[in-house]
Every structure is written in C-alpha cells, then in structure tokens.
Design an enzyme around this catalytic site. Sequence first.
Site, PDB file in Angstrom:
ATOM      1  N   ARG A   1     -35.634 -59.003-105.740  1.00 24.25           N
ATOM      2  CA  ARG A   1     -35.576 -60.077-106.736  1.00 24.25           C
ATOM      3  C   ARG A   1     -36.357 -61.318-106.313  1.00 24.25           C
ATOM      4  NH1 ARG A   1     -29.534 -61.263-106.645  1.00 24.25           N
ATOM      5  NH2 ARG A   1     -30.033 -60.897-104.469  1.00 24.25           N
TER       6      ARG A   1
ATOM      7  N   GLU B   1     -31.412 -71.875 -97.589  1.00 24.10           N
ATOM      8  CA  GLU B   1     -30.877 -73.224 -97.651  1.00 24.10           C
ATOM      9  C   GLU B   1     -31.943 -74.144 -97.088  1.00 24.10           C
ATOM     10  OE1 GLU B   1     -27.367 -74.605 -95.093  1.00 24.10           O
ATOM     11  OE2 GLU B   1     -26.425 -73.899 -96.953  1.00 24.10           O
TER      12      GLU B   1
ATOM     13  N   GLN C   1     -34.450 -90.989 -98.925  1.00 21.49           N
ATOM     14  CA  GLN C   1     -35.473 -90.909 -99.967  1.00 21.49           C
ATOM     15  C   GLN C   1     -36.210 -89.580 -99.840  1.00 21.49           C
ATOM     16  OE1 GLN C   1     -37.872 -94.469-100.390  1.00 21.49           O
ATOM     17  NE2 GLN C   1     -39.684 -93.273-100.865  1.00 21.49           N
ATOM     18  N   ASP C   2     -36.435 -88.909-100.975  1.00 23.96           N
ATOM     19  CA  ASP C   2     -37.248 -87.697-101.030  1.00 23.96           C
ATOM     20  C   ASP C   2     -38.520 -87.998-101.798  1.00 23.96           C
ATOM     21  OD1 ASP C   2     -35.115 -86.444 -99.810  1.00 23.96           O
ATOM     22  OD2 ASP C   2     -34.948 -84.839-101.267  1.00 23.96           O
ATOM     23  N   ASN C   3     -39.646 -87.482-101.302  1.00 27.58           N
ATOM     24  CA  ASN C   3     -40.944 -87.686-101.950  1.00 27.58           C
ATOM     25  C   ASN C   3     -41.633 -86.343-102.147  1.00 27.58           C
ATOM     26  OD1 ASN C   3     -40.705 -90.553-101.729  1.00 27.58           O
ATOM     27  ND2 ASN C   3     -41.310 -90.391 -99.600  1.00 27.58           N
TER      28      ASN C   3
ATOM     29  N   ARG D   1     -54.265 -86.674 -96.034  1.00 21.43           N
ATOM     30  CA  ARG D   1     -53.450 -87.879 -96.185  1.00 21.43           C
ATOM     31  C   ARG D   1     -52.958 -88.306 -94.804  1.00 21.43           C
ATOM     32  NH1 ARG D   1     -51.792 -88.582-101.720  1.00 21.43           N
ATOM     33  NH2 ARG D   1     -52.211 -86.726-102.958  1.00 21.43           N
TER      34      ARG D   1
ATOM     35  N   HIS E   1     -50.169 -91.893 -91.356  1.00 24.73           N
ATOM     36  CA  HIS E   1     -49.341 -92.998 -91.821  1.00 24.73           C
ATOM     37  C   HIS E   1     -48.091 -93.202 -90.970  1.00 24.73           C
ATOM     38  CE1 HIS E   1     -51.051 -91.792 -95.999  1.00 24.73           C
ATOM     39  NE2 HIS E   1     -51.867 -92.616 -95.389  1.00 24.73           N
TER      40      HIS E   1
ATOM     41  N   HIS F   1     -48.174 -89.847 -89.049  1.00 19.90           N
ATOM     42  CA  HIS F   1     -48.065 -88.536 -89.686  1.00 19.90           C
ATOM     43  C   HIS F   1     -49.163 -88.353 -90.722  1.00 19.90           C
ATOM     44  CE1 HIS F   1     -46.519 -86.102 -93.136  1.00 19.90           C
ATOM     45  NE2 HIS F   1     -46.366 -85.246 -92.143  1.00 19.90           N
TER      46      HIS F   1
ATOM     47  N   TYR G   1     -41.180 -84.304 -98.709  1.00 22.09           N
ATOM     48  CA  TYR G   1     -40.646 -84.840 -97.469  1.00 22.09           C
ATOM     49  C   TYR G   1     -39.479 -85.779 -97.708  1.00 22.09           C
ATOM     50  CZ  TYR G   1     -44.174 -88.525 -98.406  1.00 22.09           C
ATOM     51  OH  TYR G   1     -44.964 -89.488 -98.974  1.00 22.09           O
TER      52      TYR G   1
ATOM     53  N   ASP H   1     -46.510-100.837 -94.290  1.00 24.75           N
ATOM     54  CA  ASP H   1     -47.470 -99.726 -94.191  1.00 24.75           C
ATOM     55  C   ASP H   1     -48.387 -99.881 -92.983  1.00 24.75           C
ATOM     56  OD1 ASP H   1     -47.225 -97.724 -96.008  1.00 24.75           O
ATOM     57  OD2 ASP H   1     -48.610 -98.561 -97.475  1.00 24.75           O
TER      58      ASP H   1
END
Length: 192
Positions: free
Chosen positions: A21, A26, A49-51, A61, A64, A121, A134, A145
């Site tokens: 299937r 998790e 926070q999730d992005n 990218r 940072h 990162h 993330y 920043d």
Amino acid sequence: MIQTAIDGVLIIEPKVFGDKRGYFFESFSQREFDEKVAPILGHTINFVQDNESMSSYGVMRGLHFQRPPFTQSKLVRCVKGAVLDVAVDIRKGSPTYGQHVAVELTEDNHRQYFVPRGFAHGFAVLSDTAVFQYKCDEFYHPEADGGISILDESLGIDWHIPTEKAILSDKDTKHSLLKDFDTPFDINVPLY
C-alpha cells in the site's frame, strides 16, 4: 540516531513500515526526541516553528543562522526530491570551527538532520524539484539574520552542483567568506 564527525550534529533515521500500500513512519515524536537527543546535547529542545520551502534543481540556500539572543536549532528533512544539506561549525574556540558535515536527504531515505545552535546551515537541490521542511526551536527574527557565503571555497564543500548552475538569492550572494566573518558564537558561552 547517527552521530556525525561534529558533536551535536545528528542524522536521524526513522523506522519506516512499508507494504504494497505504501509506507508509514512517525516523522516526529517530542518524547522520543527528548529521550534520544537530550542526553547527547545535555538539554531538551522545544520546537516552536515549522517551515517549508519548494525549490528547483540548482537552488542553493544558505549558509544561514540567527545571531544571539535568537539562535536556532533546526531539524530538517526533504519530503519530495533530494537535497544536499550542510551544517558548518561557526563557534569561536571550537575544535571543529569552520568544518562541516554534509548529508543527502531524500524522499526515499526519509532521513532527518539535526543542526544545533552555533552552526550555519544551507542546502542545495539535487533533484528537479524539492520540498524541504524544517522545525526551529526559536522564532524567525529578521533583525538577527546572519550568513556565510555558500560558495566559500575555503569550506571545502562539494555541493554536487556545478557553480555555473547554482541559483542563489540576492541576499545569499552578499554573505561574507568565513575568513572575513566575525562570529557571534563562542564555544564557551552556552547558547541555551
């Protein structure tokens, strides 16, 4: 839980249950994360926070970070496609200062990568497109920043993308090289 060559930088491989299937796993459990990661780090992590980002092949990218007092740890994964994900130690006084760990995250290997505070990162998209997610343990603060040039050759990172095919934001082309970087992180000052 796979420890890497730099203390605190971890690769997490979930248990994936598959059959005809499809599959199930998790993707995050605070309880299990606390049980397995806190003893390694010496403290717990509370993600707030999730992005998510979507990018095409060649997009790079990074590298940072957020400056104190808004430093961030990140738990990252690629849910579609493939990326090369990199963490660079930018903690003054660290025996691994300027060194990096790179890991390929894909929709097939389901790996996650934990990047602690005090690290820059970044990632490069290796597939036609990639969806990258993330979790962060500090909210985004634009005034905090920071960044290091993702194309800094002194870091010795093989991004698996020819430089001429790299696609960077204007912001990411303006970050300084590591040699010109005055780090706000000190290995002797706790970030938590």
